[in-house]
Write an enzyme that holds these catalytic residues in place. Structure first.
Site, PDB file in Angstrom:
ATOM      1  N   GLU A  63       3.812   0.194  -0.549  1.00  0.00           N
ATOM      2  CA  GLU A  63       3.990  -0.534   0.711  1.00  0.00           C
ATOM      3  C   GLU A  63       5.160  -1.514   0.625  1.00  0.00           C
ATOM      4  OE1 GLU A  63       1.276  -0.050  -1.065  1.00  0.00           O
ATOM      5  OE2 GLU A  63      -0.541  -0.017   0.140  1.00  0.00           O
ATOM      6  N   CYS A  68      -3.764  -2.502  -1.301  1.00  0.00           N
ATOM      7  CA  CYS A  68      -4.251  -3.654  -2.069  1.00  0.00           C
ATOM      8  C   CYS A  68      -4.095  -4.921  -1.223  1.00  0.00           C
ATOM      9  CB  CYS A  68      -3.498  -3.775  -3.395  1.00  0.00           C
ATOM     10  SG  CYS A  68      -1.832  -4.437  -3.227  1.00  0.00           S
ATOM     11  N   CYS A 100       4.303  -1.986  -5.263  1.00  0.00           N
ATOM     12  CA  CYS A 100       3.472  -0.987  -4.592  1.00  0.00           C
ATOM     13  C   CYS A 100       4.305  -0.170  -3.603  1.00  0.00           C
ATOM     14  CB  CYS A 100       2.342  -1.671  -3.832  1.00  0.00           C
ATOM     15  SG  CYS A 100       1.026  -2.292  -4.875  1.00  0.00           S
ATOM     16  N   ASN A 129       5.468   3.778  -5.018  1.00  0.00           N
ATOM     17  CA  ASN A 129       5.290   2.709  -6.012  1.00  0.00           C
ATOM     18  C   ASN A 129       6.304   2.828  -7.147  1.00  0.00           C
ATOM     19  OD1 ASN A 129       3.840   5.031  -6.787  1.00  0.00           O
ATOM     20  ND2 ASN A 129       2.417   3.867  -8.052  1.00  0.00           N
ATOM     21  N   VAL A 130       6.722   1.671  -7.633  1.00  0.00           N
ATOM     22  CA  VAL A 130       7.714   1.593  -8.708  1.00  0.00           C
ATOM     23  C   VAL A 130       7.145   0.665  -9.778  1.00  0.00           C
ATOM     24  CG1 VAL A 130      10.089   0.975  -9.313  1.00  0.00           C
ATOM     25  CG2 VAL A 130       9.591   1.884  -7.019  1.00  0.00           C
ATOM     26  N   GLU A 131       6.722   1.267 -10.888  1.00  0.00           N
ATOM     27  CA  GLU A 131       6.070   0.468 -11.931  1.00  0.00           C
ATOM     28  C   GLU A 131       7.095  -0.113 -12.898  1.00  0.00           C
ATOM     29  OE1 GLU A 131       2.915   2.981 -13.460  1.00  0.00           O
ATOM     30  OE2 GLU A 131       1.729   2.611 -11.643  1.00  0.00           O
ATOM     31  N   CYS A 165      -0.585  -6.070  -0.370  1.00  0.00           N
ATOM     32  CA  CYS A 165       0.097  -5.182   0.578  1.00  0.00           C
ATOM     33  C   CYS A 165      -0.466  -5.325   1.989  1.00  0.00           C
ATOM     34  CB  CYS A 165       0.038  -3.749   0.085  1.00  0.00           C
ATOM     35  SG  CYS A 165       1.103  -3.548  -1.355  1.00  0.00           S
TER      36      CYS A 165
HETATM   37  N1  THU Z   1      -0.592   0.876  -5.649  1.00  0.00           N
HETATM   38  C1  THU Z   1       0.188   0.978  -4.536  1.00  0.00           C
HETATM   39  O1  THU Z   1       1.306   1.478  -4.589  1.00  0.00           O
HETATM   40  N2  THU Z   1      -0.307   0.491  -3.374  1.00  0.00           N
HETATM   41  C2  THU Z   1      -1.540  -0.067  -3.221  1.00  0.00           C
HETATM   42  O2  THU Z   1      -1.841  -0.601  -2.152  1.00  0.00           O
HETATM   43  C3  THU Z   1      -2.515   0.013  -4.315  1.00  0.00           C
HETATM   44  C4  THU Z   1      -1.908   0.281  -5.659  1.00  0.00           C
HETATM   45  C5  THU Z   1      -0.042   1.341  -6.921  1.00  0.00           C
HETATM   46  C6  THU Z   1       0.337   0.240  -7.869  1.00  0.00           C
HETATM   47  C7  THU Z   1       0.275   0.950  -9.203  1.00  0.00           C
HETATM   48  O3  THU Z   1       1.544   1.539  -9.456  1.00  0.00           O
HETATM   49  C8  THU Z   1      -0.748   2.048  -8.999  1.00  0.00           C
HETATM   50  O4  THU Z   1      -0.992   2.123  -7.605  1.00  0.00           O
HETATM   51  C9  THU Z   1      -2.055   1.802  -9.731  1.00  0.00           C
HETATM   52  O5  THU Z   1      -2.544   0.540  -9.430  1.00  0.00           O
END
Ligand code: THU
Length: 144
Positions: free
Chosen positions: A66, A97, A64, A53-55, A100
């Site tokens: 994925e 999620c 996310c 994940n890259v915020e 994804c």
């Molecule tokens: N996140 C994912 O990378 N994949 C998912 O399917 C669920 C959520 C990440 C997004 C965010 O950076 C962190 O989890 C908290 O929501």
């Protein structure tokens, strides 16, 4: 690129896929949620693809793990996903999620296996995303 030689999809190397997901989680950029997510996919031709994940300071723009995995798949030349493992920083599976699930459906379809953790039966994507909308719906729904 990481490549395994296996003769059959019954031989999904779950331990390797999980290990790659765990390793990918270390590369996560998640200063806001502090949830490090790593994902690894196993392709029908025996490759492993990864993502983390890259915020973003604008929270809603977060990518996310994925999303990153799908980018890796396409950058490797594409192909179909057979199995995916997604873990958080505690190395335990994390549910994909909704967005994804749709992204994974595009590249793995109903039969894509989603890891549920060691000793547990993987789920098929159609259990997580029943009656999915996909590429084949586009052609038959066009009016002109
Ligand atoms: N996140 C994912 O990378 N994949 C998912 O399917 C669920 C959520 C990440 C997004 C965010 O950076 C962190 O989890 C908290 O929501």
């Amino acid at each position: 690129m990481y490549c395994l030689t296996v003769s059959s999809l019954n031989e999904i190397p779950w331990d390797d896929v999980r290990e790659h997901a765990i390793r990918a989680s270390v590369t996560s950029y998640s200063p806001y949620s502090k949830v490090r997510v790593g994902a690894a996919g196993y392709t029908t031709d025996g490759r492993i693809v990864e993502g983390a994940n890259v915020e973003n300071a604008s929270y809603g723009l977060t990518l996310c793990a994925e999303c990153s995995l799908v980018s890796d798949l396409i950058r490797q030349g594409g192909g179909r996903l057979a199995a995916v493992a997604i873990v958080a920083g505690d190395h335990q599976p994390i549910a994909p999620c909704g967005r994804c699930r749709q992204l994974l459906f595009e590249h793995g379809g109903n039969g894509l296996l989603i890891d549920a953790g060691e000793g547990r039966e993987p789920k098929h994507l159609h259990e997580l995303l029943p009656d999915a909308f996909g590429p084949e719906d586009l052609g038959i729904r066009k009016n002109q």
